[in-house]
Write an enzyme that holds these catalytic residues in place. Sequence first.
Site, mmCIF file in Angstrom:
data_model
loop_
_atom_site.group_PDB
_atom_site.id
_atom_site.type_symbol
_atom_site.label_atom_id
_atom_site.label_comp_id
_atom_site.label_asym_id
_atom_site.label_seq_id
_atom_site.Cartn_x
_atom_site.Cartn_y
_atom_site.Cartn_z
ATOM 1 N N LYS A 1 -1.003 -2.374 16.077
ATOM 2 C CA LYS A 1 -1.881 -1.307 15.153
ATOM 3 C C LYS A 1 -2.792 -0.412 16.112
ATOM 4 C CE LYS A 1 -1.315 -1.024 11.516
ATOM 5 N NZ LYS A 1 -0.191 -0.470 10.753
ATOM 6 N N ILE B 1 0.687 -1.352 -0.010
ATOM 7 C CA ILE B 1 -0.088 -0.043 0.086
ATOM 8 C C ILE B 1 0.789 1.136 -0.116
ATOM 9 C CG2 ILE B 1 -1.700 1.245 1.308
ATOM 10 C CD1 ILE B 1 -2.744 -1.400 2.326
ATOM 11 N N TYR C 1 0.022 -8.505 16.664
ATOM 12 C CA TYR C 1 0.054 -7.522 15.412
ATOM 13 C C TYR C 1 -1.101 -6.408 15.752
ATOM 14 C CZ TYR C 1 -1.268 -5.790 10.792
ATOM 15 O OH TYR C 1 -1.476 -4.826 9.849
#
Length: 336
Positions: A185, A32, A181
């Site tokens: 975030k 991205i 994870y």
Amino acid sequence: MPSVPPFPRWDVHRLPRAEGKSFLVTGGNAGIGYFVAEQLAGTGALVVLGSRDRAKAEAAIASIGSRVPGAEVKHLPLDLADLASLKASVDALGLDRLDAVIHNAGVALDDPPRRTTAAGHELMLATNHLGHFALTHHLAPLLAATPGSRIVTTGSFAAKSERLDLDDLQSTRDYRSKRAYARSKLAQMLFAFELDRRLRAVGSTTLSVVVHPGGALDSLTPSRPHFPALTAGERLLHLPLGLLVQGKDAAAWPAVRAVLDPDVRGGQLWSPRQFGLRGTPRTEPLWNHLADTTTAARLWAASRDLTGNDPTFPAPARPRGRCHGSEAPPYRKGLL
């Protein structure tokens, strides 16, 4: 009186020009982040790819140059997991101002065992959150020198169902990679909203904005020379998923809009329009746990202790006037 034409709707394919501006995209060489960089390069701005891998960064620069004639793109060696190296990386930028940083780089480990950095920090927390926390500290003078600069943090839909365990921020007990994870975030997103509150408290014009890209698949992503090639069969197999998710080029849209749209405000959350998974970018209400100021403040303190950095921005200097100590009147919305 003649009618005033309506303000044009945001068009992801017709971005405003940004000549003279400079943007840093962490992890801008792949995924991205690459498409964020490619789209921003098309506006005429200088785009800096923050990346550990010089060869991959050079391949990304060549790819962007082949699609955007005259693109001004360069590589900055940047390893977010190595906190001690970040000041030198920022010094190597060679800029005296920065219009935006896009905190995009991240690592996701699928399987155990738990991995740590040289400093002993859990790798995903270190890269995704602590590295960006420290990088913001070192970039603060450049961002503060640029009126209206922006700090755009890429969160994740995975964080929506998670909660931080501040007593085990490093996941030393019961380590599970997917949970670690998601929590890393979430930490990024909580940091960004706490940063915006602190920026507003000192009257800074720098904005802190959070985006999440929704669902993004390689098989729905346009080909680029330096990306792994997919067969026609692989693309056809995943084509029906385009009803639910999108390619990484479209997943870049929320971040690009957060950088360029003059109507973006600090403390907003931008995401894909359709169920937060695909489509053009729009704001959405903050998830309840993202508005938890107590947890965010405790996370900030823990991050400061772990990194030895404390991202602070000075209050902007007040303009000198002739009104014997009176302040200039506030601007009204819509007026210059």
